[in-house]
Design a protein around this motif. Structure first.
Motif, PDB file in Angstrom:
ATOM      1  N   UNK A 148      36.721  41.637 -23.008  1.00 17.72           N
ATOM      2  CA  UNK A 148      36.953  40.348 -22.290  1.00 17.72           C
ATOM      3  C   UNK A 148      38.015  40.441 -21.312  1.00 17.72           C
ATOM      4  N   UNK A 149      39.149  41.025 -21.868  1.00 20.09           N
ATOM      5  CA  UNK A 149      40.463  41.139 -21.255  1.00 20.09           C
ATOM      6  C   UNK A 149      40.400  42.014 -19.936  1.00 20.09           C
ATOM      7  N   UNK A 150      39.590  43.186 -20.371  1.00 22.92           N
ATOM      8  CA  UNK A 150      39.426  44.240 -18.982  1.00 22.92           C
ATOM      9  C   UNK A 150      38.636  43.283 -18.044  1.00 22.92           C
ATOM     10  N   UNK A 151      37.585  42.542 -18.460  1.00 18.93           N
ATOM     11  CA  UNK A 151      36.636  41.932 -17.329  1.00 18.93           C
ATOM     12  C   UNK A 151      37.548  40.758 -16.809  1.00 18.93           C
ATOM     13  N   UNK A 152      38.289  40.155 -17.489  1.00 19.68           N
ATOM     14  CA  UNK A 152      39.094  39.050 -16.909  1.00 19.68           C
ATOM     15  C   UNK A 152      40.061  39.502 -15.891  1.00 19.68           C
ATOM     16  N   UNK A 153      40.999  40.810 -16.369  1.00 16.91           N
ATOM     17  CA  UNK A 153      41.653  41.376 -15.365  1.00 16.91           C
ATOM     18  C   UNK A 153      41.160  41.819 -14.050  1.00 16.91           C
ATOM     19  N   UNK A 177      29.129  37.831 -22.255  1.00 22.25           N
ATOM     20  CA  UNK A 177      30.232  37.714 -22.941  1.00 22.25           C
ATOM     21  C   UNK A 177      30.662  36.563 -23.581  1.00 22.25           C
ATOM     22  N   UNK A 178      30.353  35.401 -23.111  1.00 19.84           N
ATOM     23  CA  UNK A 178      30.359  33.951 -23.549  1.00 19.84           C
ATOM     24  C   UNK A 178      29.310  33.857 -24.563  1.00 19.84           C
ATOM     25  N   UNK A 179      28.411  34.303 -24.525  1.00 19.63           N
ATOM     26  CA  UNK A 179      27.128  34.200 -25.611  1.00 19.63           C
ATOM     27  C   UNK A 179      27.488  35.221 -26.856  1.00 19.63           C
ATOM     28  N   UNK A 180      28.110  36.524 -26.400  1.00 19.30           N
ATOM     29  CA  UNK A 180      28.486  37.414 -27.736  1.00 19.30           C
ATOM     30  C   UNK A 180      29.434  36.842 -28.444  1.00 19.30           C
ATOM     31  N   UNK A 181      30.657  36.316 -27.778  1.00 19.01           N
ATOM     32  CA  UNK A 181      31.764  35.627 -28.715  1.00 19.01           C
ATOM     33  C   UNK A 181      31.542  34.438 -29.282  1.00 19.01           C
ATOM     34  N   UNK A 182      30.655  33.713 -28.913  1.00 19.59           N
ATOM     35  CA  UNK A 182      30.187  32.656 -29.698  1.00 19.59           C
ATOM     36  C   UNK A 182      29.278  32.844 -30.610  1.00 19.59           C
ATOM     37  N   UNK A 216      27.175  37.499 -14.063  1.00 21.20           N
ATOM     38  CA  UNK A 216      26.175  37.415 -15.245  1.00 21.20           C
ATOM     39  C   UNK A 216      26.866  37.962 -16.545  1.00 21.20           C
ATOM     40  N   UNK A 217      27.665  39.330 -16.462  1.00 30.81           N
ATOM     41  CA  UNK A 217      28.358  39.645 -17.445  1.00 30.81           C
ATOM     42  C   UNK A 217      29.298  38.743 -18.269  1.00 30.81           C
ATOM     43  N   UNK A 218      29.872  37.840 -17.374  1.00 30.31           N
ATOM     44  CA  UNK A 218      30.748  36.772 -18.150  1.00 30.31           C
ATOM     45  C   UNK A 218      29.821  35.665 -18.826  1.00 30.31           C
ATOM     46  N   UNK A 219      28.480  35.610 -18.419  1.00 23.11           N
ATOM     47  CA  UNK A 219      27.662  34.585 -19.467  1.00 23.11           C
ATOM     48  C   UNK A 219      27.380  35.577 -20.600  1.00 23.11           C
TER      49      UNK A 219
END
Length: 65
Positions: A19-24, A60-65, A55-58
């Motif tokens: 997640x940190x890498x994606x946001x960076x 990631x959100x589903x994976x972390x929840x 779409x990857x952000x979606x």
């Protein structure tokens, strides 16, 4: 701590790292994206870019929840 819980903890650490890498990456590339993509008409390339970008952000959100 059991092996299963240690493995789960490791998985959670890797998820946070991803997640940190994606946001960076998003923060580094938002300026060129605004300049080159936003404000243009919608076509196949822009749709493909937008899907590949957001779409990857979606996911990631589903994976972390």
């Amino acid at each position: 701590m059991s092996a299963a819980s240690a493995g789960l903890q490791t998985t959670q650490y890797f998820t946070v790292g991803a997640i940190a890498v994606a946001i960076y990456d998003y923060c580094l590339t938002i300026a060129p994206e605004v300049q080159l993509i936003w404000g243009r008409r919608w076509n196949v390339i822009r749709v493909t870019f937008t899907l590949a970008r957001y779409v990857p952000f979606i996911g990631v959100a589903m994976t972390t929840y």
